[in-house]
Design a protein around this motif. Structure first.
Motif, PDB file in Angstrom:
ATOM      1  N   GLY A   1      13.714   5.268  -1.445  1.00  0.00           N
ATOM      2  CA  GLY A   1      12.893   4.896  -0.223  1.00  0.00           C
ATOM      3  C   GLY A   1      12.040   3.692  -0.652  1.00  0.00           C
ATOM      4  O   GLY A   1      12.050   2.551   0.109  1.00  0.00           O
ATOM      5  N   ARG A   2      11.831   3.443  -1.906  1.00  0.00           N
ATOM      6  CA  ARG A   2      10.977   2.265  -2.373  1.00  0.00           C
ATOM      7  C   ARG A   2      11.958   1.140  -2.580  1.00  0.00           C
ATOM      8  O   ARG A   2      11.669  -0.015  -2.216  1.00  0.00           O
ATOM      9  N   SER A   3      13.104   1.462  -3.026  1.00  0.00           N
ATOM     10  CA  SER A   3      14.354   0.435  -2.881  1.00  0.00           C
ATOM     11  C   SER A   3      14.682  -0.101  -1.679  1.00  0.00           C
ATOM     12  O   SER A   3      14.570  -1.372  -1.326  1.00  0.00           O
ATOM     13  N   LEU A   4      14.773   0.590  -0.456  1.00  0.00           N
ATOM     14  CA  LEU A   4      14.799   0.113   0.737  1.00  0.00           C
ATOM     15  C   LEU A   4      13.573  -0.696   1.289  1.00  0.00           C
ATOM     16  O   LEU A   4      13.774  -1.663   2.012  1.00  0.00           O
ATOM     17  N   MET A   5      12.364  -0.051   0.778  1.00  0.00           N
ATOM     18  CA  MET A   5      11.232  -0.788   1.389  1.00  0.00           C
ATOM     19  C   MET A   5      11.166  -2.321   0.801  1.00  0.00           C
ATOM     20  O   MET A   5      10.607  -3.227   1.381  1.00  0.00           O
TER      21      MET A   5
ATOM     22  N   GLY B   1       0.718  -1.259   0.000  1.00  0.00           N
ATOM     23  CA  GLY B   1      -0.106   0.087  -0.245  1.00  0.00           C
ATOM     24  C   GLY B   1       1.034   1.214   0.065  1.00  0.00           C
ATOM     25  O   GLY B   1       0.729   2.209  -0.818  1.00  0.00           O
ATOM     26  N   ARG B   2       1.871   1.317   0.867  1.00  0.00           N
ATOM     27  CA  ARG B   2       2.854   2.553   1.071  1.00  0.00           C
ATOM     28  C   ARG B   2       3.527   2.633  -0.217  1.00  0.00           C
ATOM     29  O   ARG B   2       3.803   3.684  -0.819  1.00  0.00           O
TER      30      ARG B   2
ATOM     31  N   TYR C   1       3.812   5.680  -2.752  1.00  0.00           N
ATOM     32  CA  TYR C   1       5.119   6.319  -3.046  1.00  0.00           C
ATOM     33  C   TYR C   1       5.685   6.116  -4.714  1.00  0.00           C
ATOM     34  O   TYR C   1       6.012   7.473  -5.135  1.00  0.00           O
ATOM     35  N   LYS C   2       5.124   5.446  -5.212  1.00  0.00           N
ATOM     36  CA  LYS C   2       5.418   5.244  -6.780  1.00  0.00           C
ATOM     37  C   LYS C   2       4.758   6.403  -7.542  1.00  0.00           C
ATOM     38  O   LYS C   2       5.077   7.066  -8.205  1.00  0.00           O
ATOM     39  N   SER C   3       3.237   6.528  -7.052  1.00  0.00           N
ATOM     40  CA  SER C   3       2.514   7.399  -7.426  1.00  0.00           C
ATOM     41  C   SER C   3       3.085   8.951  -7.361  1.00  0.00           C
ATOM     42  O   SER C   3       3.398   9.801  -8.142  1.00  0.00           O
TER      43      SER C   3
ATOM     44  N   GLY D   1      18.215  -7.566  -8.020  1.00  0.00           N
ATOM     45  CA  GLY D   1      19.318  -6.915  -8.498  1.00  0.00           C
ATOM     46  C   GLY D   1      18.805  -5.458  -8.120  1.00  0.00           C
ATOM     47  O   GLY D   1      19.765  -4.736  -7.893  1.00  0.00           O
ATOM     48  N   ASP D   2      17.821  -4.735  -7.670  1.00  0.00           N
ATOM     49  CA  ASP D   2      17.484  -3.600  -7.100  1.00  0.00           C
ATOM     50  C   ASP D   2      18.177  -3.582  -5.778  1.00  0.00           C
ATOM     51  O   ASP D   2      18.836  -2.585  -5.477  1.00  0.00           O
ATOM     52  N   ASN D   3      17.777  -4.606  -4.916  1.00  0.00           N
ATOM     53  CA  ASN D   3      18.607  -4.765  -3.753  1.00  0.00           C
ATOM     54  C   ASN D   3      20.156  -4.590  -3.822  1.00  0.00           C
ATOM     55  O   ASN D   3      20.709  -3.873  -2.944  1.00  0.00           O
TER      56      ASN D   3
END
Length: 215
Positions: free
Chosen positions: A56-60, A16-17, A21-23, A102-104
Motif C-alpha cells: 500500500g505504501r508503494s502504491l501511495m 501523514g498516512r 502505515y510505516k509504523s 526504483g520502488d515504483n
C-alpha cells in the motif's frame, strides 16, 4: 476537538498516512517475529499484514519521485552559490529519487505492467535508499554540530536541539534498516524483530513531527 481536527488533517496528508502505515507495518513485523517460534500461523498472518501495508505504501509513493526533480531543478538555478551542505542535500535528494523511482518500477513489474527485471529494480531501489538515508544522517550531524554557533537562548536552543536529535534518531534507524538490505557489512544481520523496532521507531518519530507541524 482540536486533536480530532489535527488527526483529520494528518490523515488527509499523503506523508501523514504514509508514516502511520510505516509504523503499523513495522509493528506487524515485530509481532510476526515474536510469534515465529511459538505460533507459526499467527506469525504468517502478521507477516502477510506487514507485506500488504508495504504494498500500500508503494502504491501511495507512485510518482512521488517527481517532487525530487523539482527540488533538484531549484538547486540547478543557484549552482554558483552551492556549498558543502547543499551538495550533501543534493546527494540525499538523488538517493530518495532513485529509491522511489526504483520502488515504483518494482511495483509495476510485479503486476506485469512493465517487463523490467523486478529483482534488479528492487536492488537498485535499495541501493539509492541506503545512500539517501546515509547522507540524511550526515546532514543531521552537521546541523547538531553547528547548532551552538546560532547562539540561541536556552529555551530556543533546547527546543531546536530536541527536534534535531529526533530527526537524527529517525534517519539513523532508517539507515540501519537499509544497511541490512544492501549487505555492505556481511556480519550485520539484525533479526526481523530489530528491523521492525527500528522501522517503527522511525515511523513514530516521523508521525510525531508531522503532528507537531499541524495547527
Amino acid at each position: 476537538m482540536e486533536n480530532v481536527d489535527k488527526l483529520i488533517k494528518l490523515l488527509s496528508q499523503t506523508d501523514g498516512r504514509d508514516k502511520l502505515y510505516k509504523s503499523g507495518a513495522n509493528i506487524a513485523k515485530i509481532a510476526a517475529w515474536s510469534y515465529s517460534v511459538s505460533d507459526p500461523v499467527a506469525a504468517k498472518r502478521w507477516g502477510a499484514l506487514a507485506s500488504s501495508i508495504g504494498e500500500g505504501r508503494s502504491l501511495m509513493r507512485m510518482g512521488k519521485w517527481t517532487s525530487n526533480t523539482q527540488k533538484l531543478q531549484g538547486y540547478s538555478k543557484k549552482i554558483a552559490t552551492i556549498g558543502q551542505k547543499e551538495i550533501l542535500e543534493i546527494l540525499r535528494i538523488i538517493g530518495d529519487f532513485g529509491y522511489v523511482l526504483g520502488d515504483n518500477l518494482q511495483y509495476l513489474c510485479k503486476y506485469k505492467v512493465l517487463s523490467f527485471d523486478q529483482k534488479t529494480c528492487a536492488t537498485n531501489s535499495k541501493f539509492f535508499q541506503f545512500w539517501g538515508f546515509f547522507f540524511a544522517v550526515i546532514i543531521d550531524l552537521w546541523n547538531l554540530i553547528l547548532l551552538p554557533a546560532k547562539k540561541l537562548e536556552a529555551a530556543a536552543f533546547a527546543k531546536e536541539q530536541k527536534a534535531l536529535l529526533l530527526t537524527f534518531v529517525k534517519d539513523l534507524c532508517d539507515c540501519l534498516v537499509t544497511l541490512n538490505n544492501v549487505k555492505y557489512i556481511p556480519s550485520y544481520k539484525p533479526t526481523q524483530g530489530v528491523i521492525g523496532a527500528l522501522g517503527a521507531t522511525s515511523g513514530c518519530i516521523a508521525t510525531y513531527n508531522n503532528w507537531n507541524k499541524l495547527k
